[in-house]
Design an enzyme around this catalytic site. Structure first.
Site, mmCIF file in Angstrom:
data_model
loop_
_atom_site.group_PDB
_atom_site.id
_atom_site.type_symbol
_atom_site.label_atom_id
_atom_site.label_comp_id
_atom_site.label_asym_id
_atom_site.label_seq_id
_atom_site.Cartn_x
_atom_site.Cartn_y
_atom_site.Cartn_z
ATOM 1 N N LYS A 1 -99.009 -100.315 4.253
ATOM 2 C CA LYS A 1 -99.425 -101.698 4.297
ATOM 3 C C LYS A 1 -99.609 -101.929 2.783
ATOM 4 O O LYS A 1 -100.179 -101.256 2.077
ATOM 5 C CB LYS A 1 -100.808 -101.866 4.923
ATOM 6 C CG LYS A 1 -100.590 -101.465 6.456
ATOM 7 C CD LYS A 1 -102.183 -101.315 7.027
ATOM 8 C CE LYS A 1 -102.092 -100.982 8.539
ATOM 9 N NZ LYS A 1 -103.438 -100.650 9.040
ATOM 10 N N HIS B 1 -106.835 -97.088 7.538
ATOM 11 C CA HIS B 1 -107.220 -98.273 6.713
ATOM 12 C C HIS B 1 -108.114 -98.894 7.485
ATOM 13 O O HIS B 1 -108.292 -99.012 8.704
ATOM 14 C CB HIS B 1 -105.779 -98.946 6.563
ATOM 15 C CG HIS B 1 -106.188 -100.342 5.966
ATOM 16 N ND1 HIS B 1 -106.270 -101.656 6.551
ATOM 17 C CD2 HIS B 1 -106.394 -100.656 4.855
ATOM 18 C CE1 HIS B 1 -106.459 -102.588 5.797
ATOM 19 N NE2 HIS B 1 -106.656 -101.916 4.564
ATOM 20 N N LYS C 1 -112.811 -102.564 20.692
ATOM 21 C CA LYS C 1 -112.021 -101.238 20.429
ATOM 22 C C LYS C 1 -112.640 -100.415 19.596
ATOM 23 O O LYS C 1 -112.645 -99.208 19.576
ATOM 24 C CB LYS C 1 -110.601 -101.739 20.065
ATOM 25 C CG LYS C 1 -109.564 -100.559 19.869
ATOM 26 C CD LYS C 1 -108.066 -101.137 19.343
ATOM 27 C CE LYS C 1 -108.084 -101.665 17.969
ATOM 28 N NZ LYS C 1 -106.878 -102.055 17.632
ATOM 29 N N ASP C 2 -112.982 -101.085 18.368
ATOM 30 C CA ASP C 2 -113.715 -100.189 17.271
ATOM 31 C C ASP C 2 -115.010 -99.698 17.617
ATOM 32 O O ASP C 2 -115.213 -98.455 17.307
ATOM 33 C CB ASP C 2 -113.780 -100.995 15.831
ATOM 34 C CG ASP C 2 -112.412 -101.289 15.239
ATOM 35 O OD1 ASP C 2 -111.304 -100.781 15.910
ATOM 36 O OD2 ASP C 2 -112.342 -102.143 14.344
ATOM 37 N N TYR D 1 -101.201 -108.712 5.383
ATOM 38 C CA TYR D 1 -100.869 -107.497 5.339
ATOM 39 C C TYR D 1 -99.305 -107.360 5.266
ATOM 40 O O TYR D 1 -98.898 -108.034 6.270
ATOM 41 C CB TYR D 1 -101.275 -106.532 6.356
ATOM 42 C CG TYR D 1 -102.722 -106.760 6.827
ATOM 43 C CD1 TYR D 1 -103.646 -105.616 7.067
ATOM 44 C CD2 TYR D 1 -103.193 -107.939 7.596
ATOM 45 C CE1 TYR D 1 -104.738 -105.701 7.644
ATOM 46 C CE2 TYR D 1 -104.310 -108.038 8.073
ATOM 47 C CZ TYR D 1 -105.155 -107.058 8.069
ATOM 48 O OH TYR D 1 -106.441 -106.993 8.683
ATOM 49 N N ARG E 1 -104.778 -126.216 -14.484
ATOM 50 C CA ARG E 1 -104.589 -126.854 -13.079
ATOM 51 C C ARG E 1 -105.042 -125.735 -11.997
ATOM 52 O O ARG E 1 -105.274 -126.217 -10.913
ATOM 53 C CB ARG E 1 -103.289 -127.088 -12.607
ATOM 54 C CG ARG E 1 -102.468 -128.201 -13.791
ATOM 55 C CD ARG E 1 -100.990 -128.136 -13.744
ATOM 56 N NE ARG E 1 -100.523 -126.880 -14.157
ATOM 57 C CZ ARG E 1 -99.376 -126.639 -13.692
ATOM 58 N NH1 ARG E 1 -98.472 -127.260 -13.032
ATOM 59 N NH2 ARG E 1 -98.989 -125.576 -14.220
ATOM 60 N N ASN F 1 -98.459 -109.610 8.448
ATOM 61 C CA ASN F 1 -99.754 -110.136 9.389
ATOM 62 C C ASN F 1 -100.887 -110.843 8.591
ATOM 63 O O ASN F 1 -101.017 -110.376 7.194
ATOM 64 C CB ASN F 1 -100.459 -109.195 9.997
ATOM 65 C CG ASN F 1 -99.335 -108.160 10.867
ATOM 66 O OD1 ASN F 1 -98.431 -108.766 11.462
ATOM 67 N ND2 ASN F 1 -99.448 -106.899 10.911
ATOM 68 N N ARG G 1 -113.278 -104.116 10.215
ATOM 69 C CA ARG G 1 -111.933 -103.907 10.964
ATOM 70 C C ARG G 1 -111.380 -102.520 10.343
ATOM 71 O O ARG G 1 -111.184 -102.258 9.399
ATOM 72 C CB ARG G 1 -110.803 -104.919 10.637
ATOM 73 C CG ARG G 1 -111.192 -106.263 11.106
ATOM 74 C CD ARG G 1 -110.002 -107.263 10.744
ATOM 75 N NE ARG G 1 -110.410 -108.597 11.298
ATOM 76 C CZ ARG G 1 -110.071 -109.214 12.350
ATOM 77 N NH1 ARG G 1 -109.600 -108.598 13.294
ATOM 78 N NH2 ARG G 1 -110.721 -110.390 12.627
ATOM 79 N N HIS H 1 -107.932 -97.674 11.271
ATOM 80 C CA HIS H 1 -106.783 -97.526 12.159
ATOM 81 C C HIS H 1 -105.654 -96.938 11.347
ATOM 82 O O HIS H 1 -105.323 -97.113 9.979
ATOM 83 C CB HIS H 1 -106.438 -98.909 12.666
ATOM 84 C CG HIS H 1 -107.621 -99.561 13.090
ATOM 85 N ND1 HIS H 1 -107.852 -100.975 12.965
ATOM 86 C CD2 HIS H 1 -108.253 -99.282 14.045
ATOM 87 C CE1 HIS H 1 -108.752 -101.277 13.535
ATOM 88 N NE2 HIS H 1 -109.310 -100.444 14.084
#
Length: 178
Positions: free
Chosen positions: A72, A119, A169-170, A132, A23, A49, A59, A62
């Site tokens: 995390k 990360h 921002k990055d 996360y 299945r 998150n 991403r 940070h």
């Protein structure tokens, strides 16, 4: 649940129990009692998150500083990402070393990124949904980051440079030596 050491001190790969059949599959993505028994020094996760991203999104990198530091537990529930952890603890023997692993909705692997680590991840599939679990609240004033292409880290994000999509921002993050 299987816990595998990485070359970075305290950073772990978590392989949850998966039960496939005709299945599909059933996965025990997280068992707080088994997790606490296997990693007794890890604080409990308090926030979950989730992000949805398209191919080429990168991403990171940070972290949260000081009392707001966060561990995390990262899992890709759909698609494929390259998840990257960088030990940013100056007292650690693996300081400024990084580890990367492909996390996918198929392999069910998770990465435990300890407090004090940078990360980030890059999306290698058409889309990806990343979950996360975090062990501390987000406090914007304590956020810190390093550019994804810092030459001192020399991370291969498995994407052509022209395909990389960053947030504003990055884009503004600096290098380790800046």
């Amino acid at each position: 649940m299987n816990i595998i050491d990485t070359p970075l001190l305290d950073c772990k790969i978590i392989e949850p129990a998966v039960f496939p059949d005709a299945r599909g599959k059933f996965c025990i993505a997280f068992d707080s009692f088994a997790f606490a028994k296997a990693l007794p020094n890890q604080k409990p996760f308090i926030t979950i998150n989730e992000s949805t991203s398209t191919y080429g999104v990168l991403r990171g990198l940070h972290l949260q500083k000081g009392d707001a530091a966060q561990a995390k537990l990262v899992r890709c529930i759909h698609g494929k990402i390259l998840d990257v952890a960088v030990d940013f603890r100056p007292e650690s023997p693996t300081y400024l070393k990084h580890f990367s692993i492909e996390l996918t909705g198929e392999n069910n692997k998770q990465l435990l990124v300890p407090r004090g680590f940078l990360h980030g991840f890059s999306v290698l599939s058409e889309t990806a949904i990343v979950n996360y679990q975090i062990d501390n609240t987000y406090q914007p004033a304590t956020e810190y980051g390093i550019r994804y292409d810092d030459p001192q880290l020399n991370i291969d994000w498995k994407l052509p440079k022209e395909d990389i999509i960053l947030s504003e921002k990055d884009e503004r993050l600096g290098f380790i030596t800046s």
